[in-house]
Design a protein around this motif. Structure first.
Motif, PDB file in Angstrom:
ATOM      1  N   GLU A  35       0.853  -1.126   0.070  1.00  0.00           N
ATOM      2  CA  GLU A  35       0.088   0.078   0.042  1.00  0.00           C
ATOM      3  C   GLU A  35       1.023   1.383   0.063  1.00  0.00           C
ATOM      4  O   GLU A  35       1.926   1.382   0.719  1.00  0.00           O
ATOM      5  CB  GLU A  35      -0.954   0.100   1.165  1.00  0.00           C
ATOM      6  N   VAL A  36       0.770   2.204  -0.792  1.00  0.00           N
ATOM      7  CA  VAL A  36       1.543   3.236  -1.053  1.00  0.00           C
ATOM      8  C   VAL A  36       0.839   4.911  -0.762  1.00  0.00           C
ATOM      9  O   VAL A  36      -0.112   4.988  -1.640  1.00  0.00           O
ATOM     10  CB  VAL A  36       2.229   3.073  -2.253  1.00  0.00           C
ATOM     11  N   ALA A  37       1.374   5.625  -0.126  1.00  0.00           N
ATOM     12  CA  ALA A  37       0.875   6.993   0.007  1.00  0.00           C
ATOM     13  C   ALA A  37       2.147   7.878  -0.360  1.00  0.00           C
ATOM     14  O   ALA A  37       3.295   7.404  -0.093  1.00  0.00           O
ATOM     15  CB  ALA A  37       0.506   7.326   1.364  1.00  0.00           C
ATOM     16  N   VAL A  38       2.203   8.454  -1.268  1.00  0.00           N
ATOM     17  CA  VAL A  38       3.330   9.403  -1.962  1.00  0.00           C
ATOM     18  C   VAL A  38       3.163  10.956  -1.308  1.00  0.00           C
ATOM     19  O   VAL A  38       2.124  11.444  -1.344  1.00  0.00           O
ATOM     20  CB  VAL A  38       3.244   9.270  -3.562  1.00  0.00           C
ATOM     21  N   VAL A  39       4.295  11.271  -0.963  1.00  0.00           N
ATOM     22  CA  VAL A  39       4.456  12.902  -0.487  1.00  0.00           C
ATOM     23  C   VAL A  39       5.407  13.524  -1.544  1.00  0.00           C
ATOM     24  O   VAL A  39       6.444  12.808  -1.933  1.00  0.00           O
ATOM     25  CB  VAL A  39       4.947  13.106   0.862  1.00  0.00           C
ATOM     26  N   VAL A  40       4.856  14.306  -2.351  1.00  0.00           N
ATOM     27  CA  VAL A  40       6.072  15.276  -3.165  1.00  0.00           C
ATOM     28  C   VAL A  40       6.056  16.725  -2.615  1.00  0.00           C
ATOM     29  O   VAL A  40       5.597  17.328  -2.124  1.00  0.00           O
ATOM     30  CB  VAL A  40       4.951  15.409  -4.477  1.00  0.00           C
ATOM     31  N   SER A  41       7.454  17.089  -3.061  1.00  0.00           N
ATOM     32  CA  SER A  41       7.802  18.417  -3.292  1.00  0.00           C
ATOM     33  C   SER A  41       7.401  19.237  -4.558  1.00  0.00           C
ATOM     34  O   SER A  41       6.797  18.582  -5.384  1.00  0.00           O
ATOM     35  CB  SER A  41       9.425  18.466  -3.361  1.00  0.00           C
ATOM     36  N   ALA A  42       7.635  20.425  -4.459  1.00  0.00           N
ATOM     37  CA  ALA A  42       7.481  21.242  -5.907  1.00  0.00           C
ATOM     38  C   ALA A  42       8.363  20.900  -6.729  1.00  0.00           C
ATOM     39  O   ALA A  42       9.512  20.541  -6.425  1.00  0.00           O
ATOM     40  CB  ALA A  42       7.436  22.740  -5.448  1.00  0.00           C
ATOM     41  N   MET A  43       8.072  21.097  -8.062  1.00  0.00           N
ATOM     42  CA  MET A  43       9.305  20.614  -8.861  1.00  0.00           C
ATOM     43  C   MET A  43      10.357  21.727  -8.898  1.00  0.00           C
ATOM     44  O   MET A  43      10.498  22.674  -8.354  1.00  0.00           O
ATOM     45  CB  MET A  43       8.863  21.001 -10.405  1.00  0.00           C
ATOM     46  N   ALA A  44      11.672  21.145  -9.091  1.00  0.00           N
ATOM     47  CA  ALA A  44      12.929  21.955  -8.694  1.00  0.00           C
ATOM     48  C   ALA A  44      12.986  23.403  -9.263  1.00  0.00           C
ATOM     49  O   ALA A  44      12.380  23.646 -10.499  1.00  0.00           O
ATOM     50  CB  ALA A  44      14.159  21.278  -9.503  1.00  0.00           C
ATOM     51  N   GLY A  45      13.402  24.208  -8.539  1.00  0.00           N
ATOM     52  CA  GLY A  45      13.330  25.613  -8.748  1.00  0.00           C
ATOM     53  C   GLY A  45      12.037  26.319  -8.605  1.00  0.00           C
ATOM     54  O   GLY A  45      11.888  27.650  -8.459  1.00  0.00           O
ATOM     55  N   GLU A  46      10.799  25.418  -8.498  1.00  0.00           N
ATOM     56  CA  GLU A  46       9.542  26.081  -8.519  1.00  0.00           C
ATOM     57  C   GLU A  46       9.407  27.119  -7.291  1.00  0.00           C
ATOM     58  O   GLU A  46       8.645  28.140  -7.349  1.00  0.00           O
ATOM     59  CB  GLU A  46       8.293  25.143  -8.399  1.00  0.00           C
ATOM     60  N   THR A  47       9.682  26.570  -5.996  1.00  0.00           N
ATOM     61  CA  THR A  47       9.472  27.363  -4.697  1.00  0.00           C
ATOM     62  C   THR A  47      10.189  28.461  -4.908  1.00  0.00           C
ATOM     63  O   THR A  47       9.697  29.706  -4.406  1.00  0.00           O
ATOM     64  CB  THR A  47       9.766  26.563  -3.334  1.00  0.00           C
ATOM     65  N   ASP A 128      -9.037   1.361  -0.525  1.00  0.00           N
ATOM     66  CA  ASP A 128      -9.805   1.321  -1.958  1.00  0.00           C
ATOM     67  C   ASP A 128      -8.857   0.797  -3.181  1.00  0.00           C
ATOM     68  O   ASP A 128      -9.290   0.879  -4.292  1.00  0.00           O
ATOM     69  CB  ASP A 128     -10.521   2.502  -2.409  1.00  0.00           C
ATOM     70  N   GLY A 129      -7.262   0.574  -2.682  1.00  0.00           N
ATOM     71  CA  GLY A 129      -6.586   0.326  -3.833  1.00  0.00           C
ATOM     72  C   GLY A 129      -6.160   1.671  -4.495  1.00  0.00           C
ATOM     73  O   GLY A 129      -5.584   1.542  -5.781  1.00  0.00           O
ATOM     74  N   VAL A 130      -6.349   2.808  -4.133  1.00  0.00           N
ATOM     75  CA  VAL A 130      -5.801   3.957  -4.736  1.00  0.00           C
ATOM     76  C   VAL A 130      -4.732   4.658  -4.109  1.00  0.00           C
ATOM     77  O   VAL A 130      -4.568   4.376  -2.914  1.00  0.00           O
ATOM     78  CB  VAL A 130      -6.937   5.057  -4.599  1.00  0.00           C
TER      79      VAL A 130
END
Ligand code: ASP
Ligand code: MG
Length: 413
Positions: A35-47, A128-130
């Motif tokens: 089961e996977v939950a993903v956490v993302v940063s902003a694209m490089a340089g975006e912030t 729910d498999g999402v």
């Protein structure tokens, strides 16, 4: 089946091809039965671009509430794009802002603290498999305002999500292969560590190693979440950050770090009497200046000297504040130096080895490097030296302590 939180940093999601690469990695992890939950940063340089835009439009320091609304969009953009990329591979995914997963924080805009996460919400999505693709770095306060957690804080978002879910591991996928014994740009012989203890990582993060935000390690330690720092661009194992008892090899020195972003302030000839230190450091604290090392000499003739270090960015303000209390503390003179560097060695094995600090000083002496200040804790020794000796000092210490392979294996029980 494991519950895995995968965090991907800005360079890992820096362009369309890289977002597709991340989507493939997430799908592979799901297909392996997790089961996977993903956490993302902003694209490089975006912030950085958003921060610049805010400053330009505001014509000065941007109003904090609006700054948060603006910079939080960087992560939101990545979460939507990654969710689309996962769906394009025929899997189910859904993006979430911090607010949507109940990432509750206090109200201190631009550097908010996490208070709680709505784990039930994320769990129902995963059940729910999402794949839940969560925007890092942001949350929501009691009043519903968008908040952000400070630069580099997507790491902390990821560990907070992992802690709330009771995840088996929090993977930090980044642009380096793991935690190294020193900065490989400076020390070619630096090598990747297989395992490192939370406390070592905490010291290394405070001392200038940039691979993990310090607060994320504190969270991981508090909730016992293993962190796996690894590269988004290779399949290789990275570095596991774990509880001390799970680190088999206690290296005397597992890291040599440096920080050029400090400056020192010296107060000479202050009255050697109660209240002097309190007067100076209370004012600095009120100005939100974080003092790092403090050295006070033994008094003689009723006066003493005091030297301390502050972040380079606060140097001018710190000097000014200290000068402001000259008459109150009866100082003779105040001066400072912003061309210093702090060089440190960190290692669990220092706890049970005598003479590590002495050896450090000897190595520096052999290179002709003068030590201006010293501070120690149970598992680290730091010195302040002239900035121009940073590279030399780091390389010499790495050669003496790490390349020589000094370690103390934990006896088998
Ligand atoms: N995007 C934010 C920053 O650059 C948070 C992060 O990437 O961790 O600081
Ligand atoms: Mg980062």
């Amino acid at each position: 089946m494991a519950l895995i939180v995968q965090k991907f940093g800005g360079t890992s999601v820096g362009d369309v091809e890289r977002i597709r690469n991340v989507a493939r990695r997430v799908v592979a992890t799901v297909d392996a039965g997790n089961e996977v939950a993903v956490v993302v940063s902003a694209m490089a340089g975006e912030t950085n671009a958003l921060v610049k835009l805010a400053r330009e439009v505001a014509g000065g320091p941007p109003p904090p509430r609006e700054y948060d609304v603006l910079v939080a969009t960087g992560e939101q953009k990545t979460s939507a794009l990654l969710s689309m990329a996962i769906q394009a591979l025929g899997r189910r995914a859904r993006s979430f802002s911090g607010a949507q997963i109940g990432m509750r924080t206090d109200a201190s805009h631009t550097r908010a603290r996490i208070e709680s996460v709505d784990a039930a919400k994320i769990r129902s999505v995963l059940r729910d498999g999402v794949v839940a693709v969560i925007a890092g770095f942001q949350g929501i306060d009691e009043e519903g305002n968008i908040t952000t957690l400070g630069r580099g804080a997507s790491d902390t978002s990821a560990v907070a999500v992992a802690a709330a879910l009771g995840a088996d591991v929090c993977e930090i996928n980044t642009d380096v292969e793991g935690v190294f014994t020193s900065d490989p740009n400076l020390v070619p012989a630096a090598r990747k560590l297989d395992r490192i203890a939370y406390d070592e990582m905490l010291e290394m993060a405070s001392l200038g190693a940039k691979v993990l935000q310090r607060r994320s390690v504190l969270f991981a330690k508090r909730f016992g979440i293993p962190i796996h720092v690894r590269s988004s661009f290779s399949e290789a194992e990275g570095t596991w950050v774990l509880a001390e008892e799970n680190v088999m090899e206690r290296l005397v020195v597992s890291g040599v770090t440096y920080d050029r972003n400090e400056a020192k302030v010296r107060v000479r000839g202050v009255k050697d009497q109660p209240g002097v230190a309190a007067a100076v450091f209370e004012l600095l604290a009120q100005a939100d200046i974080v003092v790092d090392m403090i050295v006070q000499n033994l008094g003689h003739d009723g006066t003493t000297d005091m030297t301390f270090t502050v972040p380079l960015g606060d140097y001018e303000r710190a000097l000014e504040i200290t000068r402001g209390c000259i008459s109150k503390i009866g100082a003779e003179a105040i001066d400072g130096d912003d061309t210093i560097a702090k060089v440190s060695i960190v290692g669990l094995g220092m706890k049970d080895h005598a003479g590590v600090a002495a050896r450090m000083f000897r190595v520096l002496a052999q290179e002709g490097i003068n030590i201006q200040m010293i501070s120690t804790s149970e598992i680290k020794t730091s010195v302040v030296v002239d900035e121009k000796y940073t590279d030399l000092a780091v390389r010499a210490l790495h050669a003496a302590f790490v390349e020589s392979g000094a370690s103390e294996p934990v006896p088998e029980s």
